[in-house]
Design a protein around this motif. Structure first.
Motif, PDB file in Angstrom:
ATOM      1  N   TYR A   1       1.293   8.523  -6.441  1.00  0.00           N
ATOM      2  CA  TYR A   1       0.278   9.034  -5.516  1.00  0.00           C
ATOM      3  C   TYR A   1       0.858  10.213  -4.724  1.00  0.00           C
ATOM      4  CZ  TYR A   1      -2.923   5.366  -6.705  1.00  0.00           C
ATOM      5  OH  TYR A   1      -3.794   4.575  -7.410  1.00  0.00           O
ATOM      6  N   GLY A   2       0.009  11.151  -4.386  1.00  0.00           N
ATOM      7  CA  GLY A   2       0.432  12.335  -3.644  1.00  0.00           C
ATOM      8  C   GLY A   2       0.857  13.462  -4.570  1.00  0.00           C
TER       9      GLY A   2
ATOM     10  N   GLN B   1      -7.743   3.342  -4.489  1.00  0.00           N
ATOM     11  CA  GLN B   1      -7.097   2.032  -4.688  1.00  0.00           C
ATOM     12  C   GLN B   1      -7.852   0.912  -3.961  1.00  0.00           C
ATOM     13  OE1 GLN B   1      -2.582   2.451  -4.174  1.00  0.00           O
ATOM     14  NE2 GLN B   1      -3.368   4.328  -3.299  1.00  0.00           N
TER      15      GLN B   1
ATOM     16  N   VAL C   1       0.847  -1.199   0.000  1.00  0.00           N
ATOM     17  CA  VAL C   1       0.000   0.000   0.000  1.00  0.00           C
ATOM     18  C   VAL C   1       0.887   1.256   0.000  1.00  0.00           C
ATOM     19  CG1 VAL C   1      -1.789   1.285   1.229  1.00  0.00           C
ATOM     20  CG2 VAL C   1      -1.783  -1.224   1.299  1.00  0.00           C
ATOM     21  N   PRO C   2       0.832   2.066  -1.081  1.00  0.00           N
ATOM     22  CA  PRO C   2       1.628   3.297  -1.109  1.00  0.00           C
ATOM     23  C   PRO C   2       1.021   4.342  -0.169  1.00  0.00           C
ATOM     24  CG  PRO C   2       0.616   2.854  -3.279  1.00  0.00           C
ATOM     25  CD  PRO C   2       0.019   1.898  -2.302  1.00  0.00           C
TER      26      PRO C   2
ATOM     27  N   ASP D   1      -6.602   9.121  -2.155  1.00  0.00           N
ATOM     28  CA  ASP D   1      -5.714   8.227  -2.929  1.00  0.00           C
ATOM     29  C   ASP D   1      -5.907   6.773  -2.499  1.00  0.00           C
ATOM     30  OD1 ASP D   1      -4.569  10.237  -4.416  1.00  0.00           O
ATOM     31  OD2 ASP D   1      -2.757  10.413  -3.200  1.00  0.00           O
ATOM     32  N   LEU D   2      -6.006   6.549  -1.195  1.00  0.00           N
ATOM     33  CA  LEU D   2      -6.159   5.176  -0.690  1.00  0.00           C
ATOM     34  C   LEU D   2      -7.532   4.613  -1.050  1.00  0.00           C
ATOM     35  CD1 LEU D   2      -4.352   5.626   2.739  1.00  0.00           C
ATOM     36  CD2 LEU D   2      -3.579   4.192   0.851  1.00  0.00           C
ATOM     37  N   LYS D   3      -8.556   5.458  -0.954  1.00  0.00           N
ATOM     38  CA  LYS D   3      -9.911   5.032  -1.346  1.00  0.00           C
ATOM     39  C   LYS D   3      -9.928   4.629  -2.819  1.00  0.00           C
ATOM     40  CE  LYS D   3     -13.642   5.390   0.390  1.00  0.00           C
ATOM     41  NZ  LYS D   3     -14.462   4.405   1.138  1.00  0.00           N
TER      42      LYS D   3
ATOM     43  N   LYS E   1      -8.347   0.583  -0.826  1.00  0.00           N
ATOM     44  CA  LYS E   1      -7.678   0.153   0.399  1.00  0.00           C
ATOM     45  C   LYS E   1      -8.583   0.459   1.591  1.00  0.00           C
ATOM     46  CE  LYS E   1      -4.040  -0.890  -2.004  1.00  0.00           C
ATOM     47  NZ  LYS E   1      -3.852  -2.277  -2.434  1.00  0.00           N
TER      48      LYS E   1
END
Lengths: 499, 56
Positions: free
Chosen positions: A421-422, B29, A178-179, B25-27, B31
């Protein structure tokens, strides 16, 4: 005239507000504009750009404000409407999810939370981190402006509890695939990385992916971990975990050169660990690592190549060539040298990644190039007061690029473009626009740090930059080697005045 | 086994406090992530926050 709108006790996160400030500046009739919380920093910023008023000075960190210098009331109304629109869009983006107001609320919602990603303002970050660690939640702290005493105390507490305390000022990590924060989409594999240098770690992990290898874990520590004040607490903890991790067969250590005693301790720990270990202490002396039987890398790219080779059971040969081949690079360098103006004497490195900037400057010095060259990291604190990091908002670096490209003394410009990402959703596109706008014949050399899996795509990013006229190199180190080649074949440029 | 190696064997479940784009960003993907609408304790009033801390 300065207009001010205040909303007491209304909180928004600062990055979102900084991006809104930037947007308002584009409205015709608006001079300076600032949207933010009434923090001391924002009050000072308002003062610096002439937007301070007694009402603004009286605000607290929990009050939201919009201040703008507008030509008339109609423009001010446009500003307020635009702020509403942007805040509403932001709210709508997250509307479908319930977001608790506290950590305790989050734990109720998801009882087995095991990682906290913290980017709250630095003055509050240590307290929040301690709360997470006390709940056995590992922490990645992106926040900066945390004292070194707090950092040490947090890391001591984390070590005592067997937890990760990555940061403060930790920009990148990839845990269990997970990045987190600024990170690339890197395929999974058997290489474990501990990194105290954000974009350095991104460069190594991205090139590992490009070489068809992959990572087990990428653990960031924050840039101060290997300094005496912190003593390498998290570096040692992360290294121990990678040594014990069955999925990790090769280890890479990345940092600026640590303090000598800490370096010896870390390298001895790595040597005792028994796993093939590549050490990339950027600009440091490779002798100590080699004496202990570890593999020393001469650049971030070299570290990635050596780690990828070891991960496939091959010999860790040094890499200092050109992916396109030496002959093709020479041809390209001659073409670029032909574009250097009569007074072009200086290399201008304009970077968004701190480690990439640092590595470029050190490689340059290692190549024996002297002259009035300059390397600027636009992510450095002095350029990020009141504005987002240039990897999120590249405006400042792009302005500097246009200026440098039109300076007759500029021989060649070096740039990084960090995707993943980011980072900005169209980092290469924004940079390409600035390159086109510069309308200059000066050779512009860019290296893209990223992978095909990144949302922006590595090939798409490289293509956009090449289409804008840039010379695209596969790595930061190759960009530097190419710059040296251009100066060598260009002749005369090396006669630049000494700094 | 220390807790770091235990973590490596689990699915990562993240709580995000601060910049919301990290959560988004995590959503994106898919996650496991929860975002906290974090605000400074006691509205940023340090004296009040210190008193609350003592009470805890």
């Amino acid at each position: 005239m300065t207009n001010l709108h205040i909303r007491k006790n209304t909180y928004y996160d600062s990055v979102a507000l900084m991006l809104i400030s930037k947007d308002l500046g584009q409205i015709p009739g608006v001079g300076e504009a600032l949207v933010g919380m009434g923090t001391d920093l924002n009050k000072e910023l308002a003062q610096n750009i002439g937007l301070d008023t007694p009402e603004l000075t009286a605000l607290t960190g929990n009050d939201f404000f919009v201040a703008a210098d507008c030509t008339d009331d109609a423009v001010w109304q446009t500003v307020l409407d635009r702020v509403e629109e942007l805040l509403a869009a932001k709210k709508q983006a997250g509307a479908s999810d319930y977001c608790p107001a506290t950590l305790a609320g989050a734990v109720k919602l998801m009882p087995d939370i095991n990682m906290a990603l913290l980017s709250v303002p630095g003055k509050y970050a240590a307290d929040v981190a301690r709360d997470c660690l006390a709940r056995d939640i590992h922490v990645m702290m992106f926040s900066d402006n945390v004292t070194i005493e707090d950092e040490r105390s947090l890391k001591e507490y984390a070590v005592e509890r067997g937890l990760l305390m990555m940061g403060p000022d930790c920009g990148t990590a990839i845990i269990n695939g997970v990045p987190l924060a600024f990170a690339n989409v890197v395929r999974r594999g058997n290489i474990g990385i501990v990194g105290a240098s954000g974009t350095g770690t991104q460069e190594v992990s991205a090139i590992i992916d490009q070489l068809g290898a992959g990572v087990s874990q990428v653990i960031g520590t924050g840039g101060r971990d290997l300094k005496q004040g912190v003593g390498g607490l998290m570096f040692a903890q992360a290294l121990e975990a990678l040594i014990a991790d069955a999925a990790t067969e090769v280890i890479v250590l990345i940092s600026k050169p640590p303090d000598a005693a800490i370096q010896e301790r870390i390298l001895t720990q790595a040597a005792k660990g028994g796993k093939p270990t590549v050490v990339c202490f950027i600009g440091g002396d490779p002798a100590e690592a080699e004496r202990l039987g570890l593999v020393a890398a001469r650049s971030l790219e070299d570290a990635a190549h050596k780690a990828a080779a070891l991960s496939k059971g091959a010999v860790a040969a040094a890499y200092d060539g050109f992916d396109m081949g030496e002959a093709a690079a020479l041809t390209l360098a001659k073409e670029a040298a032909g574009r250097i103006g009569a007074n072009g004497k200086c290399l201008r490195g304009l970077y968004t990644g701190g480690t990439l900037c640092d590595e470029a400057a050190k490689l340059l010095a290692g190549m024996g190039l002297t002259g009035k060259h300059s390397f600027i990291d636009y992510g450095d604190d002095q350029y990020t007061v009141g504005r987002p990091h240039p990897m999120i908002d590249p405006t400042l670096r792009n302005e500097a690029l246009i200026k440098a490209a039109n300076d007759p003394e500029t021989a060649l410009i070096l740039l990084d473009c960090v995707i993943g990402y980011g980072a900005h959703a169209d980092a290469a596109g924004e940079l390409a626009k600035a390159i086109i706008e510069a309308k200059s014949g000066v050779p512009i050399v860019v290296s893209v740090c990223g992978t095909e899996g990144d949302p922006q795509g590595l090939t798409a990013s490289r293509d956009a930059l090449a289409a804008a006229g840039a010379i695209v190199m596969p790595s930061n180190a190759q960009a530097m080697r190419f710059a040296k080649l251009v100066l060598d074949v260009g002749g005369g440029v090396l006669d630049a005045p000494q700094v | 086994m220390n807790k770091v190696n235990e973590l490596f064997a689990k699915e990562l479940k993240v709580v995000n406090l601060g910049v919301k784009s990290f959560y988004e960003d995590l959503k994106a993907q898919q996650k496991q992530v929860v975002h906290v609408e974090w605000k400074p304790v006691a509205g940023g009033n340090q004296r009040l926050a210190d008193m609350l801390k003592l009470l805890q």
